[in-house]
Scaffold this motif. Structure first.
Motif, PDB file in Angstrom:
ATOM      1  N   ARG A   1       9.299  42.764   0.290  1.00 48.26           N
ATOM      2  CA  ARG A   1       8.818  42.422   1.631  1.00 48.26           C
ATOM      3  C   ARG A   1       9.559  43.231   2.695  1.00 48.26           C
ATOM      4  O   ARG A   1       8.952  43.819   3.591  1.00 48.26           O
ATOM      5  N   GLU A   2      10.897  43.280   2.556  1.00 43.54           N
ATOM      6  CA  GLU A   2      11.694  44.032   3.524  1.00 43.54           C
ATOM      7  C   GLU A   2      11.368  45.525   3.466  1.00 43.54           C
ATOM      8  O   GLU A   2      11.315  46.205   4.481  1.00 43.54           O
TER       9      GLU A   2
ATOM     10  N   VAL B   1       8.840  50.222   5.768  1.00 43.91           N
ATOM     11  CA  VAL B   1       7.858  51.301   5.682  1.00 43.91           C
ATOM     12  C   VAL B   1       6.882  51.194   6.847  1.00 43.91           C
ATOM     13  O   VAL B   1       6.553  52.201   7.506  1.00 43.91           O
ATOM     14  N   ASN B   2       6.410  49.970   7.100  1.00 48.23           N
ATOM     15  CA  ASN B   2       5.479  49.790   8.213  1.00 48.23           C
ATOM     16  C   ASN B   2       6.122  50.156   9.552  1.00 48.23           C
ATOM     17  O   ASN B   2       5.508  50.795  10.400  1.00 48.23           O
TER      18      ASN B   2
ATOM     19  N   GLU C   1       6.867  53.973  13.989  1.00 51.08           N
ATOM     20  CA  GLU C   1       7.722  54.874  14.769  1.00 51.08           C
ATOM     21  C   GLU C   1       7.265  56.331  14.606  1.00 51.08           C
ATOM     22  O   GLU C   1       7.252  57.109  15.558  1.00 51.08           O
ATOM     23  N   PHE C   2       6.875  56.677  13.371  1.00 53.47           N
ATOM     24  CA  PHE C   2       6.382  58.038  13.139  1.00 53.47           C
ATOM     25  C   PHE C   2       5.112  58.306  13.946  1.00 53.47           C
ATOM     26  O   PHE C   2       4.962  59.372  14.570  1.00 53.47           O
TER      27      PHE C   2
ATOM     28  N   VAL D   1      -4.005  58.948   7.595  1.00 54.76           N
ATOM     29  CA  VAL D   1      -3.452  60.124   6.910  1.00 54.76           C
ATOM     30  C   VAL D   1      -2.292  59.711   6.017  1.00 54.76           C
ATOM     31  O   VAL D   1      -2.166  60.174   4.877  1.00 54.76           O
ATOM     32  N   LEU D   2      -1.435  58.849   6.542  1.00 56.29           N
ATOM     33  CA  LEU D   2      -0.293  58.405   5.733  1.00 56.29           C
ATOM     34  C   LEU D   2      -0.772  57.624   4.506  1.00 56.29           C
ATOM     35  O   LEU D   2      -0.238  57.807   3.400  1.00 56.29           O
ATOM     36  N   GLU D   3      -1.759  56.785   4.640  1.00 55.37           N
ATOM     37  CA  GLU D   3      -2.298  56.019   3.504  1.00 55.37           C
ATOM     38  C   GLU D   3      -2.880  56.957   2.462  1.00 55.37           C
ATOM     39  O   GLU D   3      -2.673  56.783   1.268  1.00 55.37           O
TER      40      GLU D   3
END
Length: 167
Positions: free
Chosen positions: A116-117, A122-123, A128-129, A157-159
């Motif tokens: 979860r963390e 990542v999210n 931020e990215f 794009v990241l997905e």
């Protein structure tokens, strides 16, 4: 002939009569009671010896009974000790299994928490990215962009990149 030996015949007869009378009286008065008393005493001693023998035999039987009871008690005690040891071993195994289950549950819970963390990190990193990418693009082109539409594009794009990496 008795005269030649110096023995008076009437006196001898009187002595003999007195002797037999005295012998009869002593037999009646003393010998029979003493004999009866000695017989009674002998019977009492014999009875006492028989009673002592019976007591001795009873004592031996009682001793054997006590030994048998002690042996039975010892065996019963040993059985109880073995049963207690088995129960203790069973309880120890149950405690181990319970501790193992608790540990596995804690590990699984920790893994879920870590996942979860990690997912949150990542999210957050993606967000931020995306923010940085939009900000950089705004700086490059010199005007404001539709922040929401561009963030969705960056997310997509990241997905796609993650999906391609997993394959």
């Amino acid at each position: 002939m008795l005269d030649k030996l110096g023995i008076d015949a009437p006196s001898l007869i009187a002595f003999l009569i007195n002797f037999f009378i005295l012998l009869g009286l002593l037999t009646l008065v003393l010998y029979r009671p003493v004999t009866r008393m000695l017989d009674q005493r002998s019977a009492k001693i014999k009875e006492s010896l028989e009673q002592a023998e019976r007591i001795k035999q009873e004592s031996v039987r009682a001793e054997e009974t006590v030994k048998a009871e002690i042996e039975a008690g010892r065996r019963e005690g040993q059985a109880l000790i073995n049963q207690a040891a088995q129960t203790a071993e069973k309880l120890k195994e149950e405690a181990r299994a319970e501790a193992r289950q608790e540990a596995e549950a804690l590990i699984a819970k920790a893994r879920v928490e870590i996942d979860r963390e990690r997912e949150e990190s990542v999210n957050q990193l993606r967000q931020e990215f995306a923010d940085l990418a939009v900000l950089a693009a705004e700086k490059v082109i010199g005007q404001a962009l539709d922040k929401k539409a561009h963030q969705q594009l960056i997310e997509k794009v990241l997905e796609e990149g993650l999906t391609a990496r997993k394959e």
